[in-house]
Design an enzyme around this catalytic site. Structure first.
Site, mmCIF file in Angstrom:
data_model
loop_
_atom_site.group_PDB
_atom_site.id
_atom_site.type_symbol
_atom_site.label_atom_id
_atom_site.label_comp_id
_atom_site.label_asym_id
_atom_site.label_seq_id
_atom_site.Cartn_x
_atom_site.Cartn_y
_atom_site.Cartn_z
ATOM 1 N N SER A 90 12.787 3.963 4.106
ATOM 2 C CA SER A 90 11.910 3.760 2.955
ATOM 3 C C SER A 90 11.023 4.950 2.603
ATOM 4 O O SER A 90 10.584 5.073 1.461
ATOM 5 C CB SER A 90 11.039 2.520 3.184
ATOM 6 O OG SER A 90 10.373 2.603 4.435
ATOM 7 N N LYS B 57 7.869 3.478 -3.152
ATOM 8 C CA LYS B 57 6.821 2.839 -3.949
ATOM 9 C C LYS B 57 6.802 3.300 -5.405
ATOM 10 O O LYS B 57 6.464 2.537 -6.298
ATOM 11 C CB LYS B 57 5.456 3.066 -3.314
ATOM 12 C CG LYS B 57 5.238 2.193 -2.080
ATOM 13 C CD LYS B 57 3.789 2.160 -1.657
ATOM 14 C CE LYS B 57 3.561 1.200 -0.513
ATOM 15 N NZ LYS B 57 4.027 1.749 0.780
ATOM 16 N N GLU C 291 -5.171 -1.197 -5.985
ATOM 17 C CA GLU C 291 -5.904 -1.159 -4.727
ATOM 18 C C GLU C 291 -4.967 -0.540 -3.700
ATOM 19 O O GLU C 291 -3.746 -0.581 -3.842
ATOM 20 C CB GLU C 291 -6.363 -2.557 -4.320
ATOM 21 C CG GLU C 291 -5.452 -3.297 -3.370
ATOM 22 C CD GLU C 291 -4.140 -3.710 -4.000
ATOM 23 O OE1 GLU C 291 -3.121 -3.636 -3.293
ATOM 24 O OE2 GLU C 291 -4.111 -4.105 -5.177
HETATM 25 C C1 LIG Z 1 4.256 0.949 1.901
HETATM 26 C C2 LIG Z 1 5.450 1.274 2.683
HETATM 27 C C3 LIG Z 1 6.226 0.272 3.315
HETATM 28 C C4 LIG Z 1 5.840 -1.167 3.334
HETATM 29 O O1 LIG Z 1 5.769 -1.787 2.089
HETATM 30 P P1 LIG Z 1 6.906 -2.797 1.609
HETATM 31 O O2 LIG Z 1 6.321 -3.404 0.381
HETATM 32 O O3 LIG Z 1 7.117 -3.787 2.705
HETATM 33 O O4 LIG Z 1 8.122 -2.008 1.343
HETATM 34 C C5 LIG Z 1 7.381 0.653 3.987
HETATM 35 N N1 LIG Z 1 7.756 1.955 4.055
HETATM 36 C C6 LIG Z 1 7.036 2.934 3.486
HETATM 37 C C7 LIG Z 1 7.503 4.344 3.604
HETATM 38 C C8 LIG Z 1 5.860 2.636 2.773
HETATM 39 O O5 LIG Z 1 5.153 3.627 2.210
#
Ligand SMILES: *Cc1c(COP(=O)(O)O)cnc(C)c1O
Length: 399
Positions: free
Chosen positions: A381, A92, A114
């Protein structure tokens, strides 16, 4: 980099996307679009963006061969793109840096956002501190209670967290309140959206900032294995980490792209967040996309074990990639994600976020029936330290 040229001038990805907002926001969005058009290819802007990604975030993030696990599964080779190693522990922050650099150039000293689970709020508060900007984060009062440690984290970083006690007291109410703030304070305020949703230009802009993920993979995969992967798998909440890794590969037809939605307790239970697999086309948060809604068009309550996937819509570009068959979207439920979380800890020594665990579970499902020379690249992610309490609770352990 890629010949793929969506969206059009109005922000349409085929029939999806666009900008469905109140008249009072049109001017703010026009201004943002003009600024983004001006800076997106500006060498100074891009240089500063990449400098920050390198020195503040710690990029490039490595790719990693999950060798032991691949051997155990006896099929395709699984690789991870390690977004969990970024500063703040997920992808993010890439997007937040891009947007705050834009805010700075637009002369907007006040940042609003938000947040639901608090991850985007923390990433926003982090970059606001880094740039000495004022930061206000709206959060449903129910979420404020559930995510107390992220609320404290934001406060430590100097942000003001405003609990929203209207409606269901969760993300969508926080979103309405953030919109209201933006309309009122347009002159000095920049609204940082955390995923590839919202009105044009947000879906394209957030995708572009997150594309650093896929662009690194384009160089890293050939350097490690001599070619690009056969499959790329990523979890889809709003869809930003998935778009970030998919986008640079869109014109490489032999790389299959697989998004993974949260099946929660199963699609028949209504306790899930699988907008692409079970939603209808509708308008949510300023764009046309697939939305989980009932027959009267009311947005449904969603569920996932991972807070970051718990969203009733999905970025409009994913809706388009699904309908145009460039990507496919699978479902992993809570139990499967949990199993992948535990296995990843034990077998690879990596604790993945529960969101990422959905993508990992999908790869683990696919690998055994594929030949050993096939390669699945999973976007890991984020890291899972934030999820330890949730996992413990599901296992009946109190920490
Ligand atoms: C917020 C988040 C997501 C989901 O958000 P996307 O916009 O779909 O990427 C996925 N993995 C992690 C670790 C997150 O913090």
């Amino acid at each position: 980099m890629t010949t793929y040229n969506y969206p059009d001038q109005q922000g349409h990805f085929g029939p999806f996307g666009g900008s469905f907002v109140a008249e009072t926001l049109v001017h703010a969005l026009d201004e943002l679009r003009a600024a983004y058009d001006k800076y997106r290819n500006d060498p100074d802007f891009l240089q500063e963006f990449h400098y920050e990604l390198k020195h503040f975030v710690g990029r490039p993030s490595p790719i990693y061969h999950a060798k032991r696990w691949s051997e155990k599964l006896g099929g395709a080779q699984i690789w991870f793109k390690r977004e969990d190693l970024n500063h703040t522990g997920a992808h993010k922050v890439n997007n937040c840096i891009g947007q705050i650099l834009l805010a700075k150039r637009m002369g907007k000293p006040r940042i609003i956002a938000e947040t639901g689970a608090g991850q985007h709020g923390v990433a926003t508060a982090t970059v606001a501190a880094r740039y000495g900007m004022q930061c206000v984060v709206y959060m449903g009062s129910e979420d404020v209670k559930r995510q107390a440690s992220n609320v404290y984290r934001m406060k430590l970083l100097g942000a003001e967290v405003i609990p929203v006690s209207s409606g269901s007291r969760t993300l969508k109410d926080a979103l309405n309140e953030a919109m209201r703030d933006w309309v009122t304070n347009i002159e000095n305020t920049f609204y940082i959206i955390g995923t590839v949703a919202g009105p044009h230009p947000y879906p394209a802009m957030v995708r572009d900032f997150q594309s650093v993920i896929g662009n690194e993979c384009l160089e890293q995969m050939p350097a490690e294995i001599g070619r690009q992967p056969d499959y790329i798998v990523a979890a889809v909440g709003g869809g930003s980490n998935a778009m970030g890794i998919f986008y640079p590969y869109l014109d490489q037809a032999d790389v299959k792209l697989i998004g993974v939605e949260a099946g929660g307790e199963g699609l028949t239970t209504l306790k899930h967040s699988a907008s692409l697999n079970a939603g209808q086309v509708g308008v949510l948060h300023g764009n046309r996309t697939y939305v989980l809604q009932d027959e009267a068009g009311q947005v449904q309550a969603t569920h996932s074990i991972s807070a970051g996937l718990d969203y009733p819509g999905v970025g409009p570009e994913h809706a388009w990639l699904k309908d145009s068959h460039r990507a496919q979207y699978e479902i992993i439920n809570d139990d499967e994600a949990l199993q992948a979380f535990h296995d990843c800890c034990r077998i690879e020594g990596i604790m993945p976020a529960l969101e990422s665990s959905h993508a990992i579970a999908q790869a683990v499902k696919m690998a055994p029936s594929l030949p050993k020379d096939k390669v699945i690249l999973v976007n890991l992610s984020g890291r899972g330290d934030k999820d330890m309490h949730t996992v413990a609770e599901y296992s009946g352990i109190s920490l």
